[in-house]
Write a protein that holds these residues in place. Structure first.
Motif, PDB file in Angstrom:
ATOM      1  N   LEU A   1      50.584  38.824  47.410  1.00 48.15           N
ATOM      2  CA  LEU A   1      50.269  37.509  47.952  1.00 48.15           C
ATOM      3  C   LEU A   1      51.519  36.753  48.404  1.00 48.15           C
ATOM      4  N   VAL A   2      52.665  37.095  47.832  1.00 49.24           N
ATOM      5  CA  VAL A   2      53.923  36.434  48.226  1.00 49.24           C
ATOM      6  C   VAL A   2      54.830  37.394  48.991  1.00 49.24           C
ATOM      7  N   LYS A   3      54.246  38.420  49.577  1.00 51.02           N
ATOM      8  CA  LYS A   3      55.038  39.436  50.265  1.00 51.02           C
ATOM      9  C   LYS A   3      55.888  38.837  51.379  1.00 51.02           C
ATOM     10  N   VAL A   4      55.318  37.899  52.138  1.00 48.27           N
ATOM     11  CA  VAL A   4      56.057  37.295  53.251  1.00 48.27           C
ATOM     12  C   VAL A   4      57.283  36.547  52.737  1.00 48.27           C
ATOM     13  N   ILE A   5      57.101  35.783  51.639  1.00 51.26           N
ATOM     14  CA  ILE A   5      58.230  35.038  51.077  1.00 51.26           C
ATOM     15  C   ILE A   5      59.267  35.989  50.501  1.00 51.26           C
ATOM     16  N   GLU A   6      58.804  37.027  49.838  1.00 51.55           N
ATOM     17  CA  GLU A   6      59.728  37.998  49.243  1.00 51.55           C
ATOM     18  C   GLU A   6      60.562  38.686  50.317  1.00 51.55           C
ATOM     19  N   ARG A   7      59.953  38.984  51.451  1.00 50.90           N
ATOM     20  CA  ARG A   7      60.711  39.588  52.540  1.00 50.90           C
ATOM     21  C   ARG A   7      61.674  38.593  53.169  1.00 50.90           C
ATOM     22  N   CYS A   8      61.284  37.323  53.191  1.00 55.21           N
ATOM     23  CA  CYS A   8      62.197  36.296  53.719  1.00 55.21           C
ATOM     24  C   CYS A   8      63.464  36.214  52.872  1.00 55.21           C
ATOM     25  N   LEU A   9      63.332  36.452  51.573  1.00 59.03           N
ATOM     26  CA  LEU A   9      64.510  36.457  50.712  1.00 59.03           C
ATOM     27  C   LEU A   9      65.464  37.583  51.078  1.00 59.03           C
ATOM     28  N   ARG A  10      64.946  38.595  51.747  1.00 57.43           N
ATOM     29  CA  ARG A  10      65.785  39.694  52.230  1.00 57.43           C
ATOM     30  C   ARG A  10      66.148  39.546  53.705  1.00 57.43           C
ATOM     31  N   GLY A  11      65.802  38.388  54.282  1.00 56.75           N
ATOM     32  CA  GLY A  11      66.171  38.131  55.671  1.00 56.75           C
ATOM     33  C   GLY A  11      65.241  38.750  56.678  1.00 56.75           C
ATOM     34  N   VAL A  12      64.001  39.047  56.270  1.00 60.07           N
ATOM     35  CA  VAL A  12      63.027  39.675  57.169  1.00 60.07           C
ATOM     36  C   VAL A  12      61.821  38.758  57.285  1.00 60.07           C
ATOM     37  N   TRP A  13      61.419  38.468  58.514  1.00 60.51           N
ATOM     38  CA  TRP A  13      60.270  37.597  58.752  1.00 60.51           C
ATOM     39  C   TRP A  13      59.138  38.418  59.345  1.00 60.51           C
ATOM     40  N   THR A  14      58.061  38.594  58.560  1.00 64.13           N
ATOM     41  CA  THR A  14      56.907  39.386  58.988  1.00 64.13           C
ATOM     42  C   THR A  14      55.630  38.586  58.748  1.00 64.13           C
ATOM     43  N   PRO A  15      55.296  37.659  59.637  1.00 65.36           N
ATOM     44  CA  PRO A  15      54.097  36.830  59.419  1.00 65.36           C
ATOM     45  C   PRO A  15      52.804  37.621  59.428  1.00 65.36           C
ATOM     46  N   ASN A  16      52.791  38.795  60.055  1.00 69.50           N
ATOM     47  CA  ASN A  16      51.574  39.604  60.081  1.00 69.50           C
ATOM     48  C   ASN A  16      51.276  40.272  58.744  1.00 69.50           C
ATOM     49  N   ALA A  17      52.219  40.169  57.802  1.00 65.39           N
ATOM     50  CA  ALA A  17      52.028  40.807  56.495  1.00 65.39           C
ATOM     51  C   ALA A  17      51.343  39.889  55.490  1.00 65.39           C
ATOM     52  N   ILE A  18      50.797  38.764  55.957  1.00 64.79           N
ATOM     53  CA  ILE A  18      50.085  37.865  55.045  1.00 64.79           C
ATOM     54  C   ILE A  18      48.881  38.596  54.455  1.00 64.79           C
ATOM     55  N   GLU A  19      48.757  38.538  53.153  1.00 62.48           N
ATOM     56  CA  GLU A  19      47.730  39.307  52.456  1.00 62.48           C
ATOM     57  C   GLU A  19      46.320  38.899  52.851  1.00 62.48           C
ATOM     58  N   PHE A  20      46.133  37.643  53.254  1.00 64.67           N
ATOM     59  CA  PHE A  20      44.787  37.185  53.601  1.00 64.67           C
ATOM     60  C   PHE A  20      44.289  37.826  54.893  1.00 64.67           C
ATOM     61  N   LEU A  21      45.206  38.289  55.756  1.00 66.34           N
ATOM     62  CA  LEU A  21      44.781  38.926  57.003  1.00 66.34           C
ATOM     63  C   LEU A  21      44.204  40.309  56.748  1.00 66.34           C
ATOM     64  N   GLN A  22      44.871  41.068  55.902  1.00 70.15           N
ATOM     65  CA  GLN A  22      44.409  42.414  55.560  1.00 70.15           C
ATOM     66  C   GLN A  22      44.543  42.613  54.048  1.00 70.15           C
ATOM     67  N   PRO A  23      43.584  42.128  53.267  1.00 71.83           N
ATOM     68  CA  PRO A  23      43.700  42.247  51.810  1.00 71.83           C
ATOM     69  C   PRO A  23      43.760  43.702  51.368  1.00 71.83           C
ATOM     70  N   SER A  24      44.648  43.976  50.440  1.00 75.20           N
ATOM     71  CA  SER A  24      44.771  45.318  49.894  1.00 75.20           C
ATOM     72  C   SER A  24      43.680  45.568  48.857  1.00 75.20           C
ATOM     73  N   PHE A  25      43.557  46.819  48.462  1.00 73.78           N
ATOM     74  CA  PHE A  25      42.559  47.153  47.451  1.00 73.78           C
ATOM     75  C   PHE A  25      42.850  46.441  46.135  1.00 73.78           C
ATOM     76  N   ALA A  26      44.130  46.300  45.782  1.00 73.78           N
ATOM     77  CA  ALA A  26      44.482  45.636  44.522  1.00 73.78           C
ATOM     78  C   ALA A  26      44.004  44.190  44.510  1.00 73.78           C
ATOM     79  N   THR A  27      44.121  43.504  45.656  1.00 73.39           N
ATOM     80  CA  THR A  27      43.646  42.121  45.733  1.00 73.39           C
ATOM     81  C   THR A  27      42.132  42.062  45.595  1.00 73.39           C
TER      82      THR A  27
END
Length: 288
Positions: free
Chosen positions: A160-186
Motif C-alpha cells: 500500500l505504501v509502495k509508491v512512497i517507498e520507491r520515492c525514498l529511493r528516488g523513483v517515481w512510479t505513480p502507476n504502482a498504486i495498489e488501488f489500481l491493481q490490488p495484489s492477491f495479498a491485499t
C-alpha cells in the motif's frame, strides 16, 4: 485426527510468539522484495546510497504499523518503539545486501528455504490482520469499515505504501498504486479481515476463534505455495471478472457493442447495395 488435538494445535498457534523467528522471516521477505525490485541496479544503489536503502527497507518492513498509526491518529514513531525489532530488521537488511559473495541472499533464494520463509511470513501476516482488527474494534466497536481498513493495512502495508517507498529511493512510479491493481495479498487481507470481524462481532460463525484463525492461516499458506510452485498468482481473478461483468456494466457493454456492430454491419450492407444499384443505373444510362 482427534478434534481435541486439532483444537489444541490451533490454540497454540494463536498464542505463538512471532519474535524472533517469524519476524525474521518477515524482514527477509521484505528485503528480498526490495532487492528484486531494484533488479540489476541493486549493487550500485546499495553501495552508493546505503542510508536510503536502509530507510526504504525499514519503511517497508514497518509499513503496516506506520500506516495504521497514521490512519488511527496514533504516534507514527510507535512503529519503531521496539529496539529489538529494529536491530533484527537492520541485521537482516545488512546480510541480504552486504554479505560476502551474496551468500545470504543466495541461501534465502534457495527454493526449499524460500518456501519455509514464505510460510512463516503468511503466519505472521494472519497474526497482524487479527491484531489489527482487534485493535480497531476496540477503538471503533461499531465501524466495520475501519476494522477492514486497519486489518488490510496491517496485513499488506508494504504494498500500500509502495509508491512512497520507491520515492525514498528516488523513483517515481505513480502507476504502482495498489488501488489500481490490488495484489492477491491485499485482496486476501480484506477477506481475512471480514472473516475475523464476522467471528468477533457477529454470531454468524459458531466455530472457536482459534479454528477460524487456523483456517485463515491454511488459506494463506495454500495459495502462497500455489503461487510459488504452480504459478497461480491470483485465484480471485476469475470471480472478479464474473462479478464485474454482472454488476459493473460488463454484460451491458457487451450487449451494446453487439448491437452497435450489428447496426453498423447492416448499414454497411445497405450502402453497398445502394452503391451497386447506382452503378447499374449509370451503366444503363450510358448504354441508352
Amino acid at each position: 485426527m482427534d478434534p481435541m488435538i486439532f483444537l489444541e494445535f490451533s490454540n497454540e498457534l494463536t498464542q505463538m510468539k512471532m519474535f524472533p523467528y517469524f519476524d525474521t522471516a518477515h524482514f527477509i521477505v521484505t528485503c528480498l522484495y526490495l532487492r528484486d525490485d531494484l533488479s540489476t541496479g541493486h549493487h550500485a544503489f546499495s553501495r552508493k546510497h546505503p542510508f536510503a536503502c536502509w530507510i526504504s527497507c525499514m519503511f517497508a518492513a514497518f509499513a503496516g504499523n506506520i500506516l495504521s498509526g497514521f490512519l488511527l491518529g496514533e504516534p507514527i514513531m510507535d512503529a519503531f518503539k521496539s529496539t529489538n525489532h529494529v536491530i533484527l530488521g537492520t541485521a537482516v537488511w545488512y546480510l541480504i545486501f552486504y554479505s560476502p559473495f551474496d551468500i545470504v541472499y543466495k541461501i534465502c533464494k534457495f527454493l526449499p528455504l524460500k518456501i519455509a520463509i514464505s510460510i512463516m511470513k503468511e503466519v505472521i501476516r494472519c497474526k497482524k490482520i487479527n491484531d489489527g482488527v482487534g485493535h480497531a474494534s476496540h477503538l471503533y466497536p461499531n465501524s466495520f469499515l475501519i476494522m477492514i481498513i486497519i486489518g488490510t493495512v496491517k496485513g499488506n502495508g508494504a504494498s500500500l505504501v509502495k509508491v512512497i517507498e520507491r520515492c525514498l529511493r528516488g523513483v517515481w512510479t505513480p502507476n504502482a498504486i495498489e488501488f489500481l491493481q490490488p495484489s492477491f495479498a491485499t485482496k486476501a487481507s480484506i477477506g481475512a479481515s471480514i472473516i475475523f470481524i464476522l467471528d468477533k462481532k457477529t454470531d454468524w460463525i459458531s466455530a472457536p476463534h482459534s479454528l477460524v484463525y487456523l483456517g485463515i492461516v491454511i488459506f494463506f499458506v495454500y495459495f502462497k505455495l500455489s503461487s510459488m510452485l504452480l504459478g497461480i498468482h491470483d485465484p480471485f481473478l476469475p470471480f472478479e471478472n464474473l462479478f464485474c461483468a454482472l454488476f459493473f456494466g460488463g454484460i451491458w457493454d457487451t450487449i451494446a457493442n453487439f448491437i452497435n456492430a450489428r447496426n453498423s454491419g447492416e448499414n454497411g450492407v445497405s450502402k453497398v447495395d445502394l452503391n451497386a444499384r447506382n452503378g447499374k443505373s449509370e451503366i444503363n444510362k450510358k448504354k441508352d
